[in-house]
Design a protein around this motif. Structure first.
Motif, mmCIF file in Angstrom:
data_model
loop_
_atom_site.group_PDB
_atom_site.id
_atom_site.type_symbol
_atom_site.label_atom_id
_atom_site.label_comp_id
_atom_site.label_asym_id
_atom_site.label_seq_id
_atom_site.Cartn_x
_atom_site.Cartn_y
_atom_site.Cartn_z
ATOM 1 N N GLY A 219 -30.778 35.882 23.837
ATOM 2 C CA GLY A 219 -30.538 36.673 25.027
ATOM 3 C C GLY A 219 -29.068 36.701 25.419
ATOM 4 N N TRP A 220 -28.241 36.010 24.659
ATOM 5 C CA TRP A 220 -26.799 35.964 24.902
ATOM 6 C C TRP A 220 -26.050 36.533 23.701
ATOM 7 N N ALA A 221 -24.926 37.165 23.964
ATOM 8 C CA ALA A 221 -23.991 37.460 22.884
ATOM 9 C C ALA A 221 -23.385 36.136 22.442
ATOM 10 N N VAL A 222 -23.206 35.959 21.147
ATOM 11 C CA VAL A 222 -22.693 34.703 20.615
ATOM 12 C C VAL A 222 -21.164 34.757 20.563
ATOM 13 N N SER A 223 -20.530 33.727 21.096
ATOM 14 C CA SER A 223 -19.070 33.667 21.143
ATOM 15 C C SER A 223 -18.498 33.342 19.767
ATOM 16 N N THR A 224 -17.359 33.912 19.482
ATOM 17 C CA THR A 224 -16.632 33.592 18.248
ATOM 18 C C THR A 224 -15.370 32.779 18.555
ATOM 19 N N GLU A 225 -15.224 32.356 19.802
ATOM 20 C CA GLU A 225 -14.042 31.577 20.181
ATOM 21 C C GLU A 225 -14.068 30.217 19.498
ATOM 22 N N THR A 226 -12.895 29.690 19.250
ATOM 23 C CA THR A 226 -12.781 28.373 18.625
ATOM 24 C C THR A 226 -12.883 27.273 19.683
ATOM 25 N N TYR A 227 -13.296 26.115 19.241
ATOM 26 C CA TYR A 227 -13.325 24.934 20.103
ATOM 27 C C TYR A 227 -13.233 23.705 19.203
ATOM 28 N N ASN A 228 -13.053 22.554 19.788
ATOM 29 C CA ASN A 228 -12.888 21.321 19.027
ATOM 30 C C ASN A 228 -14.260 20.845 18.548
ATOM 31 N N LYS A 229 -14.611 21.204 17.348
ATOM 32 C CA LYS A 229 -15.941 20.895 16.822
ATOM 33 C C LYS A 229 -16.123 19.407 16.549
ATOM 34 N N GLN A 230 -15.024 18.716 16.278
ATOM 35 C CA GLN A 230 -15.134 17.275 16.032
ATOM 36 C C GLN A 230 -15.619 16.546 17.279
ATOM 37 N N LEU A 231 -15.128 16.973 18.454
ATOM 38 C CA LEU A 231 -15.562 16.335 19.695
ATOM 39 C C LEU A 231 -17.056 16.561 19.958
ATOM 40 N N ILE A 232 -17.542 17.756 19.672
ATOM 41 C CA ILE A 232 -18.971 18.029 19.869
ATOM 42 C C ILE A 232 -19.795 17.269 18.831
ATOM 43 N N THR A 233 -19.288 17.149 17.607
ATOM 44 C CA THR A 233 -19.962 16.336 16.593
ATOM 45 C C THR A 233 -20.027 14.873 17.037
ATOM 46 N N ASP A 234 -18.930 14.384 17.597
ATOM 47 C CA ASP A 234 -18.896 13.008 18.104
ATOM 48 C C ASP A 234 -19.890 12.837 19.268
ATOM 49 N N LEU A 235 -19.968 13.856 20.118
ATOM 50 C CA LEU A 235 -20.931 13.815 21.222
ATOM 51 C C LEU A 235 -22.360 13.752 20.677
ATOM 52 N N ASN A 236 -22.653 14.587 19.694
ATOM 53 C CA ASN A 236 -23.986 14.567 19.093
ATOM 54 C C ASN A 236 -24.320 13.193 18.528
ATOM 55 N N GLU A 237 -23.334 12.570 17.900
ATOM 56 C CA GLU A 237 -23.548 11.235 17.332
ATOM 57 C C GLU A 237 -23.888 10.234 18.433
ATOM 58 N N LYS A 238 -23.176 10.300 19.554
ATOM 59 C CA LYS A 238 -23.441 9.384 20.671
ATOM 60 C C LYS A 238 -24.849 9.576 21.222
ATOM 61 N N VAL A 239 -25.281 10.822 21.297
ATOM 62 C CA VAL A 239 -26.638 11.090 21.782
ATOM 63 C C VAL A 239 -27.667 10.534 20.805
ATOM 64 N N LEU A 240 -27.439 10.767 19.507
ATOM 65 C CA LEU A 240 -28.384 10.304 18.487
ATOM 66 C C LEU A 240 -28.402 8.784 18.371
ATOM 67 N N GLN A 241 -27.281 8.142 18.707
ATOM 68 C CA GLN A 241 -27.229 6.674 18.708
ATOM 69 C C GLN A 241 -27.748 6.091 20.020
ATOM 70 N N ASN A 242 -28.175 6.960 20.914
ATOM 71 C CA ASN A 242 -28.671 6.551 22.230
ATOM 72 C C ASN A 242 -27.570 5.946 23.107
ATOM 73 N N LYS A 243 -26.317 6.296 22.816
ATOM 74 C CA LYS A 243 -25.228 5.904 23.715
ATOM 75 C C LYS A 243 -25.279 6.761 24.973
ATOM 76 N N PHE A 244 -25.582 8.033 24.800
ATOM 77 C CA PHE A 244 -25.944 8.899 25.922
ATOM 78 C C PHE A 244 -27.451 9.079 25.833
ATOM 79 N N LYS A 245 -28.143 8.619 26.838
ATOM 80 C CA LYS A 245 -29.594 8.447 26.747
ATOM 81 C C LYS A 245 -30.369 9.599 27.365
ATOM 82 N N ASN A 246 -31.476 9.940 26.706
ATOM 83 C CA ASN A 246 -32.445 10.907 27.243
ATOM 84 C C ASN A 246 -31.845 12.290 27.476
#
Length: 550
Positions: A219-246
Motif C-alpha cells: 500500500g506504499w510506494a517503496v523508497s529508493t533512498e539510501t540509508y546505513n544498512k549496517q546499522l539496521i543489520t546490527d539492530l536486527n541482530e540485537k533483536v534476534l539475540q534478545n538484547k532488544f526484547k519482544n
C-alpha cells in the motif's frame, strides 16, 4: 602457680569470646539438606525455581545460551537467615528495624562490576527474611511474572550495562549477596553467598539478521533512498539475540515512501498489533473530525453538555467545568492518576467495573488540581471521550471512525476492542498492521491530508502538536503533551530532532518528526516490563535515526 595463671587466662579468653559472639535474634530454618550443607555460601543457577528439597546437582546450570526462550533462576544457600546476618551487623536493632534493610545484590560481567543495588525493604516477605536460610528467585522468565527479582535483573541488564557487556560470545556473570541495614545509617555486611554462570550470546547467521526485502502490495510506494544498512543489520541482530526484547516490527516511512519494513518474533505484515495506549490518539483524531463536521461544537465543551453529572456519585461544581480539552491534555481535575497505584482513578481500578464511563464520572474531583495546569495520565478520561463521540456522531463511533478515518486511509484490516457497553475502547484497544499505523502517522505528518483530501482538519493537527502541557520530569524526563500526543527531542550527531508521538504499554510507538520527513513505527509486546520504553529510545538513538538521517 604459673600453670594456674595460664589456666585462668585461657578461661577468661574463652569467656570473652563467648560473650563477644552475637547470638541469633530470630529462629532460622535448620540446615539439614545435603545440597544445602554442600553449598553454604554459594549461589547456584537453574532454569526454574526448584524447591531446595527437590534440587539436585544435576539441576545446577553450568552454562546458559541466552535467547528469547531462556529462563533463569538462582538459589542462594546461607548459613542462617538474612535477619540474623543483619543482627550481626547491628546487634542493637530490633527485628522490625532490621527488616527496614534487605539484601544487597552486586552483578559482575567477566570480572567487572556492572551494577549494585540495595533491595527496597518491600522486596520479599519479612517472615522469609527472618526464617529462610535459602533464597530462591527467578531472574529471567518467559512467563513475565510480576516479581521484584525479574525487575532487579532487568535493571542490571538495562541500567547497569549488562546488555552491552554481553556481546556475542561467551561471558561469565557473577552475583554477590550481602546483607545491609539502613538504621541509623547504611551499613553493608560481608558476602553471604556468591555464584558464577557461564553465559553464551549466540552468533546470528548473516542470512537471519539481513535486512528483510520489502514485499509488494504494502500500500506504499517503496523508497529508493539510501540509508546505513549496517546499522539496521546490527539492530536486527540485537533483536534476534534478545538484547532488544519482544520487538515485533519496525517500519520507517521517509518522504512518504516505505524505506524499512522489518518483522520479528513471529509477526509479519498482516499481523494486527496491540499497541495499547497508542489507540488513544485515534480518539483524538476522530474528535477533530467530529468537531469539524459540527457534531461536537468544540473541545471547550464541558461534560455537563453530555451527561447529567448530578446523577453520578461525588458530584461537585468542579465537574461542571471539566472540558473535553482537559481530557485530551490529561489535565482534568478528577482525582485520578494512572502513574499512582493508590489513586482512586487509576485505570486498574476501572477495568473490573461493569461500566467504565460511570467509573470515571463517579470519581471525586481533586481541589488541589487546576485544569490545564496539573498533568496526570487519566485513561478513564479517554474512555469518556470515546463515549461522548459514540453518543454524538451518526451511527456511533465504530461506524463513524470507519467511514471518516479508516476507509479514507485505505485501512480495512483492523480490530477494535470494546468496553462493557460495547463501545470501541478508546483507552487503547485498536489493532492494526504496522504499515497501517504508519498511515495514521503519515496523515498527521501531512497535516491531515491523505491522497489530496483533508481527512483531519489542519487546525486540529496543529492543536494536537502544540505543547499544551509540560510533562512531569518523573514521568518521561523533559517533554510535553498535546492532544493525546507526546513530544520529545532526540539528539543525533549533536543535532536536535523533535518528534510528536503516540506511545503505549509494551514499547509501542508512532513517531512523527517535525522538521524531517520521517514517520517511524515500532511495535512490541513487552507489556508491563520496566525496559519496554527505554529500549525503544535506545533503538531510536543508536540505530534507527542514525541509519536514516543524512
Amino acid at each position: 602457680m604459673k600453670r594456674l595463671f595460664m589456666l585462668i587466662v585461657i578461661s577468661l579468653s574463652a569467656i570473652v569470646k563467648l560473650f563477644a559472639q552475637v547470638t541469633d535474634i530470630v529462629p532460622a530454618d535448620p540446615v539439614t539438606l545435603p545440597i544445602h550443607k554442600a553449598n553454604i555460601g554459594r549461589i547456584i543457577f537453574m532454569t526454574d525455581t526448584i524447591p531446595a528439597a527437590k534440587c539436585t546437582e544435576a539441576d545446577i546450570l553450568k552454562e546458559l545460551t541466552l535467547t528469547s526462550e531462556s529462563n533463569l533462576s538462582m538459589r542462594a544457600f546461607m548459613e542462617t537467615s538474612l535477619t540474623n546476618y543483619q543482627h550481626r551487623l547491628a546487634p542493637n536493632l530490633t527485628v522490625e528495624q532490621l527488616n527496614q534493610g534487605n539484601y544487597q545484590f552486586t552483578f559482575y560481567v567477566d570480572g567487572k562490576q556492572m551494577y549494585q543495588e540495595n533491595l527496597n525493604k518491600g522486596a520479599g516477605y519479612a517472615r522469609n527474611k527472618n526464617g529462610r536460610t535459602t533464597l530462591g528467585i527467578k531472574l529471567i522468565s518467559t512467563q513475565h511474572e510480576d516479581m521484584w527479582s525479574r525487575y532487579l535483573f532487568t535493571r542490571f541488564m538495562v541500567r547497569g550495562g549488562g546488555e552491552d557487556a554481553l556481546t556475542t560470545g561467551t561471558h561469565v556473570i557473577k552475583i554477590e549477596l550481602r546483607p545491609y541495614v539502613s538504621i541509623p545509617d547504611l551499613k553493608v555486611g560481608d558476602i553471604i553467598a556468591q555464584g558464577e554462570l557461564k553465559v553464551v550470546i549466540p552468533i546470528i547467521e548473516v542470512k537471519h539478521k539481513a535486512i528483510q526485502p520489502i514485499a509488494p502490495n504494502s500500500g506504499w510506494a517503496v523508497s529508493t533512498e539510501t540509508y546505513n544498512k549496517q546499522l539496521i543489520t546490527d539492530l536486527n541482530e540485537k533483536v534476534l539475540q534478545n538484547k532488544f526484547k519482544n520487538i515485533t516490527s519496525v517500519v520507517v516511512i521517509k518522504n512518504n515512501k516505505l524505506l524499512i519494513e522489518e518483522y520479528f518474533n513471529g509477526s509479519g505484515r498482516d499481523t494486527l498489533h496491540d499497541p495499547r495506549s497508542v489507540g488513544k490518539t485515534f480518539a483524538g483524531a476522530t474528535m477533530g473530525i467530529a468537531i469539524q463536521e459540527g457534531y461536537i461544537k468544540s473541545e471547550l465543551q464541558t461534560l455537563k453538555d453530555f451527561y447529567d453529572l448530578k446523577a453520578y456519585k461525588n458530584y461537585s461544581p468542579q465537574k461542571d467545568g471539566v472540558t473535553l480539552k482537559s481530557l485530551l491534555t490529561m489535565s482534568s481535575v478528577f482525582d485520578a492518576n494512572d502513574n499512582d497505584d493508590d489513586s482512586p482513578g487509576n485505570e486498574n481500578n476501572m477495568y473490573p467495573t461493569p461500566n467504565w464511563v460511570q467509573f470515571a464520572l463517579d470519581l471525586k474531583t481533586d481541589s488541589s488540581k487546576t485544569a490545564y495546569k496539573s498533568w496526570n495520565y487519566f485513561t478513564a478520561g479517554v474512555v469518556v471521550l470515546g463515549d461522548v463521540l459514540n453518543k454524538t456522531v451518526p451511527g456511533g463511533l465504530d461506524k463513524y471512525a470507519d467511514a471518516k478515518l479508516f476507509k479514507p486511509l485505505g485501512i480495512t484490516n483492523y480490530k477494535w476492542q470494546y468496553t462493557p457497553q460495547n463501545v470501541p475502547n478508546t483507552a487503547g484497544g485498536i489493532r492494526l498492521r504496522a504499515v497501517d499505523f504508519a498511515r495514521f502517522g503519515q496523515l498527521y505528518k501531512n497535516k491531515g491530508v491523505w491522497n489530496g483530501k483533508q481527512i483531519i482538519p489542519q487546525n486540529w493537527v496543529e492543536k494536537s502538536f502544540t505543547k499544551q502541557m509540560v510533562l512531569p520530569a518523573d514521568v518521561v524526563g523533559k517533554g510535553y503533551y498535546g492532544y493525546l500526543f507526546w513530544n520529545k527531542t532526540y539528539t543525533i550527531n549533536n543535532k536536535p530532532y523533535e518528534t510528536w508521538y503516540c506511545t503505549g504499554n509494551g514499547g509501542n510507538k508512532i513517531f512523527i518528526f517535525k522538521d524531517v520527513p520521517l514517520v517511524i513505527v515500532v511495535t512490541a509486546t513487552a507489556y508491563n516490563e520496566g525496559y519496554a520504553h527505554a529500549q525503544i529510545d535506545k533503538m531510536m538513538q543508536n540505530y534507527i535515526l542514525p541509519a536514516v538521517l543524512k
